[in-house]
Design an enzyme around this catalytic site. Structure first.
Site: not given
Ligand code: B16
Ligand code: MG
Length: 216
Positions: A7, A9
């Site tokens: 993953d 974030d």
């Molecule tokens: P974006 P991951 C996720 O990343 C985040 O944890 C989540 O908080 C966010 O809303 C989502 O990506 C979408 O991100 O707005 O940049 O497309 O944890 O799956 O790496």
């Molecule tokens: Mg994450």
């Protein structure tokens, strides 16, 4: 175990604070209550679904067009915050884990809900580092659906049983299990009742992969 799917974030980088700042800005502008506890519920959740969670506290309904506009504005703020990131924001321990696995011939992939994945990887100096990148731009269903991890496995040319997924979000662990992957949980995800390997520290990951391969 041929591969590790990370993953992004919360595992490779810590952009939670930046998501929080951007959503807080939007919530304040709309006069909607928002705090870090609500922000925790957004981990691993897509942008539009995150907005729906924030709007649970709103005192009126929002149209689809309004929501689209707000989500775009949030992303503009978030992207300008990402611009302040650099290679210095790549945690040294994370880099050691990645280099150790790579030096042993393990395939490495990203499985993230974020549509900003490629920008973040570029900022961290990891643009060409991973063997496969599956992200918010190539999926139709977000976690807990396993699509993002299944696409990563497909890109790597391996089966789910040959990979382990590393996640910080409960929805990410559900997604990995639904796809037939073993999974490593860190932070909140280590508390998931069905997680295969709960970890306190990502630094222990290479040892888990090594032990698993010695068993086979
Ligand atoms: P974006 P991951 C996720 O990343 C985040 O944890 C989540 O908080 C966010 O809303 C989502 O990506 C979408 O991100 O707005 O940049 O497309 O944890 O799956 O790496
Ligand atoms: Mg994450």
């Amino acid at each position: 175990m041929k591969a590790v799917i990370f993953d992004l974030d919360g595992v490779i980088c810590f952009t939670d604070k930046l998501h929080y700042k951007a959503w807080k800005n939007i919530a304040d502008e709309q006069g909607i209550y928002f705090d870090e506890k609500i922000n925790d519920r957004l981990r691993g959740v897509s942008r539009m679904e995150s907005l729906d969670i924030i709007l649970e506290k709103a005192d009126r309904a929002y149209s689809f067009d309004e929501k689209k506009e707000i989500a775009e504005k949030k992303n503009d703020i978030y992207v300008s915050l990402l611009d302040t990131m650099s290679e210095k924001d790549l945690d040294a321990n994370v880099k050691v884990v990645l280099d150790t696995l790579r030096s042993r011939g393990t395939l490495l992939a990203i499985g993230s809900s974020s549509k900003n994945t490629k920008k973040i990887l570029e900022k961290l100096g990891l643009r060409d580092f991973f063997d496969a990148v599956s992200d918010g731009t190539n999926i139709t269903k977000s976690k807990p659906d396993p699509e993002v991890f299944l696409k990563a496995a497909e890109m790597l040319g391996i089966k789910p049983v040959e990979a382990v997924v590393v996640e910080d979000a409960l929805s990410g662990i559900d997604a990995a299990l639904a796809g037939g992957f073993e999974c490593v949980g860190i932070g909140e995800a280590a508390m998931h009742p069905k997680v295969t390997y709960p970890l306190k520290d990502l630094a222990d990951l290479p040892e888990i992969v090594l032990r698993k391969n010695a068993d086979i």
